[in-house]
Write a protein that holds these residues in place. Structure first.
Motif, PDB file in Angstrom:
ATOM      1  N   CYS A  72       0.838  -1.207   0.000  1.00 40.04           N
ATOM      2  CA  CYS A  72       0.000   0.000   0.000  1.00 40.04           C
ATOM      3  C   CYS A  72       0.874   1.258   0.000  1.00 40.04           C
ATOM      4  O   CYS A  72       1.792   1.380   0.806  1.00 40.04           O
ATOM      5  CB  CYS A  72      -0.907  -0.008   1.231  1.00 40.04           C
ATOM      6  SG  CYS A  72      -1.875   1.503   1.419  1.00 40.04           S
ATOM      7  N   ILE A  73       0.570   2.178  -0.924  1.00 39.48           N
ATOM      8  CA  ILE A  73       1.346   3.425  -1.006  1.00 39.48           C
ATOM      9  C   ILE A  73       0.587   4.604  -0.381  1.00 39.48           C
ATOM     10  O   ILE A  73       1.009   5.746  -0.474  1.00 39.48           O
ATOM     11  CB  ILE A  73       1.726   3.761  -2.467  1.00 39.48           C
ATOM     12  CG1 ILE A  73       0.470   3.834  -3.355  1.00 39.48           C
ATOM     13  CG2 ILE A  73       2.724   2.738  -3.017  1.00 39.48           C
ATOM     14  CD1 ILE A  73       0.705   4.417  -4.740  1.00 39.48           C
ATOM     15  N   GLY A  74      -0.576   4.306   0.202  1.00 38.40           N
ATOM     16  CA  GLY A  74      -1.318   5.337   0.915  1.00 38.40           C
ATOM     17  C   GLY A  74      -1.933   6.402   0.032  1.00 38.40           C
ATOM     18  O   GLY A  74      -2.076   7.551   0.449  1.00 38.40           O
ATOM     19  N   CYS A  75      -2.331   6.016  -1.173  1.00 40.90           N
ATOM     20  CA  CYS A  75      -2.897   7.012  -2.101  1.00 40.90           C
ATOM     21  C   CYS A  75      -4.283   7.492  -1.674  1.00 40.90           C
ATOM     22  O   CYS A  75      -4.725   8.557  -2.080  1.00 40.90           O
ATOM     23  CB  CYS A  75      -2.960   6.445  -3.514  1.00 40.90           C
ATOM     24  SG  CYS A  75      -4.222   5.177  -3.723  1.00 40.90           S
ATOM     25  N   GLY A  76      -4.967   6.691  -0.892  1.00 36.70           N
ATOM     26  CA  GLY A  76      -6.274   7.102  -0.366  1.00 36.70           C
ATOM     27  C   GLY A  76      -7.457   6.824  -1.275  1.00 36.70           C
ATOM     28  O   GLY A  76      -8.604   7.134  -0.907  1.00 36.70           O
ATOM     29  N   VAL A 136      -1.653  -0.156  -6.918  1.00 34.77           N
ATOM     30  CA  VAL A 136      -0.624  -1.191  -6.729  1.00 34.77           C
ATOM     31  C   VAL A 136      -1.248  -2.584  -6.554  1.00 34.77           C
ATOM     32  O   VAL A 136      -0.565  -3.552  -6.236  1.00 34.77           O
ATOM     33  CB  VAL A 136       0.290  -0.857  -5.525  1.00 34.77           C
ATOM     34  CG1 VAL A 136       1.126   0.372  -5.819  1.00 34.77           C
ATOM     35  CG2 VAL A 136      -0.512  -0.672  -4.251  1.00 34.77           C
ATOM     36  N   GLN A 137      -2.550  -2.643  -6.766  1.00 35.11           N
ATOM     37  CA  GLN A 137      -3.291  -3.914  -6.711  1.00 35.11           C
ATOM     38  C   GLN A 137      -2.992  -4.719  -5.448  1.00 35.11           C
ATOM     39  O   GLN A 137      -2.677  -5.910  -5.516  1.00 35.11           O
ATOM     40  CB  GLN A 137      -2.995  -4.741  -7.962  1.00 35.11           C
ATOM     41  CG  GLN A 137      -3.475  -4.004  -9.207  1.00 35.11           C
ATOM     42  CD  GLN A 137      -3.227  -4.771 -10.488  1.00 35.11           C
ATOM     43  OE1 GLN A 137      -2.313  -5.568 -10.582  1.00 35.11           O
ATOM     44  NE2 GLN A 137      -4.052  -4.506 -11.488  1.00 35.11           N
ATOM     45  N   CYS A 138      -3.118  -4.039  -4.327  1.00 37.91           N
ATOM     46  CA  CYS A 138      -2.856  -4.743  -3.077  1.00 37.91           C
ATOM     47  C   CYS A 138      -4.140  -5.136  -2.331  1.00 37.91           C
ATOM     48  O   CYS A 138      -4.079  -5.702  -1.242  1.00 37.91           O
ATOM     49  CB  CYS A 138      -1.929  -3.938  -2.170  1.00 37.91           C
ATOM     50  SG  CYS A 138      -2.644  -2.454  -1.502  1.00 37.91           S
ATOM     51  N   ILE A 139      -5.304  -4.836  -2.953  1.00 39.41           N
ATOM     52  CA  ILE A 139      -6.581  -5.280  -2.381  1.00 39.41           C
ATOM     53  C   ILE A 139      -7.074  -6.468  -3.198  1.00 39.41           C
ATOM     54  O   ILE A 139      -7.212  -6.370  -4.416  1.00 39.41           O
ATOM     55  CB  ILE A 139      -7.633  -4.153  -2.400  1.00 39.41           C
ATOM     56  CG1 ILE A 139      -7.133  -2.937  -1.623  1.00 39.41           C
ATOM     57  CG2 ILE A 139      -8.965  -4.651  -1.824  1.00 39.41           C
ATOM     58  CD1 ILE A 139      -8.030  -1.718  -1.742  1.00 39.41           C
ATOM     59  N   HIS A 140      -7.285  -7.568  -2.519  1.00 39.36           N
ATOM     60  CA  HIS A 140      -7.707  -8.792  -3.206  1.00 39.36           C
ATOM     61  C   HIS A 140      -9.050  -9.267  -2.666  1.00 39.36           C
ATOM     62  O   HIS A 140      -9.315  -9.133  -1.478  1.00 39.36           O
ATOM     63  CB  HIS A 140      -6.667  -9.889  -3.016  1.00 39.36           C
ATOM     64  CG  HIS A 140      -5.298  -9.473  -3.426  1.00 39.36           C
ATOM     65  ND1 HIS A 140      -4.904  -9.386  -4.741  1.00 39.36           N
ATOM     66  CD2 HIS A 140      -4.228  -9.063  -2.706  1.00 39.36           C
ATOM     67  CE1 HIS A 140      -3.641  -8.970  -4.798  1.00 39.36           C
ATOM     68  NE2 HIS A 140      -3.219  -8.761  -3.578  1.00 39.36           N
ATOM     69  N   ILE A 141      -9.846  -9.832  -3.552  1.00 46.55           N
ATOM     70  CA  ILE A 141     -11.139 -10.364  -3.152  1.00 46.55           C
ATOM     71  C   ILE A 141     -11.157 -11.853  -3.476  1.00 46.55           C
ATOM     72  O   ILE A 141     -10.911 -12.244  -4.615  1.00 46.55           O
ATOM     73  CB  ILE A 141     -12.271  -9.609  -3.867  1.00 46.55           C
ATOM     74  CG1 ILE A 141     -12.290  -8.172  -3.365  1.00 46.55           C
ATOM     75  CG2 ILE A 141     -13.616 -10.286  -3.614  1.00 46.55           C
ATOM     76  CD1 ILE A 141     -12.985  -7.209  -4.255  1.00 46.55           C
ATOM     77  N   LYS A 142     -11.395 -12.638  -2.425  1.00 39.65           N
ATOM     78  CA  LYS A 142     -11.463 -14.097  -2.638  1.00 39.65           C
ATOM     79  C   LYS A 142     -12.890 -14.537  -2.475  1.00 39.65           C
ATOM     80  O   LYS A 142     -13.496 -14.324  -1.422  1.00 39.65           O
ATOM     81  CB  LYS A 142     -10.569 -14.808  -1.617  1.00 39.65           C
ATOM     82  CG  LYS A 142      -9.115 -14.626  -1.920  1.00 39.65           C
ATOM     83  CD  LYS A 142      -8.270 -15.694  -1.286  1.00 39.65           C
ATOM     84  CE  LYS A 142      -6.847 -15.593  -1.791  1.00 39.65           C
ATOM     85  NZ  LYS A 142      -5.911 -16.350  -0.985  1.00 39.65           N
ATOM     86  N   LYS A 143     -13.450 -15.146  -3.515  1.00 42.91           N
ATOM     87  CA  LYS A 143     -14.850 -15.565  -3.457  1.00 42.91           C
ATOM     88  C   LYS A 143     -14.963 -17.049  -3.118  1.00 42.91           C
ATOM     89  O   LYS A 143     -14.024 -17.784  -3.277  1.00 42.91           O
ATOM     90  CB  LYS A 143     -15.542 -15.257  -4.781  1.00 42.91           C
ATOM     91  CG  LYS A 143     -15.591 -13.764  -5.012  1.00 42.91           C
ATOM     92  CD  LYS A 143     -16.295 -13.406  -6.319  1.00 42.91           C
ATOM     93  CE  LYS A 143     -16.216 -11.889  -6.513  1.00 42.91           C
ATOM     94  NZ  LYS A 143     -16.690 -11.471  -7.815  1.00 42.91           N
TER      95      LYS A 143
END
Ligand code: SF4
Length: 72
Positions: free
Chosen positions: A10-14, A65-72
């Motif tokens: 996470c780069i803290g872009c908000g 940075v694609q650091c949020i992932h969703i696992k279904k």
């Protein structure tokens, strides 16, 4: 399903906080924090079990940075 955030990336872009304030806020360390999540210090990830994905899909899509992932 599960929302996962890789904290170290996470780069803290908000962007996630702006798009999805119900689930995200800026932490004191300048990185986004997933509200009510469980922190895994070994993997340096935050994770949260949810029934509805809600705005987290938009947050994951916009994260530069694609650091949020969703696992279904
Ligand atoms: S959009 Fe991604 S990089 Fe930006 S604050 Fe949220 S998790 Fe961090």
């Amino acid at each position: 399903m599960k929302i996962i955030q890789e904290r170290k990336k996470c780069i803290g872009c908000g962007s996630c906080v702006t798009l999805c304030p119900k689930y995200w806020e800026m932490g004191e360390d300048g990185k986004a924090h997933l509200l009510n999540s469980e922190f895994d210090s070994q993997k340096d990830i935050e994770k949260l079990e949810v029934k509805e994905i809600g705005c987290n899909q938009e947050a994951a899509d916009i994260c530069p940075v694609q650091c949020i992932h969703i696992k279904k």
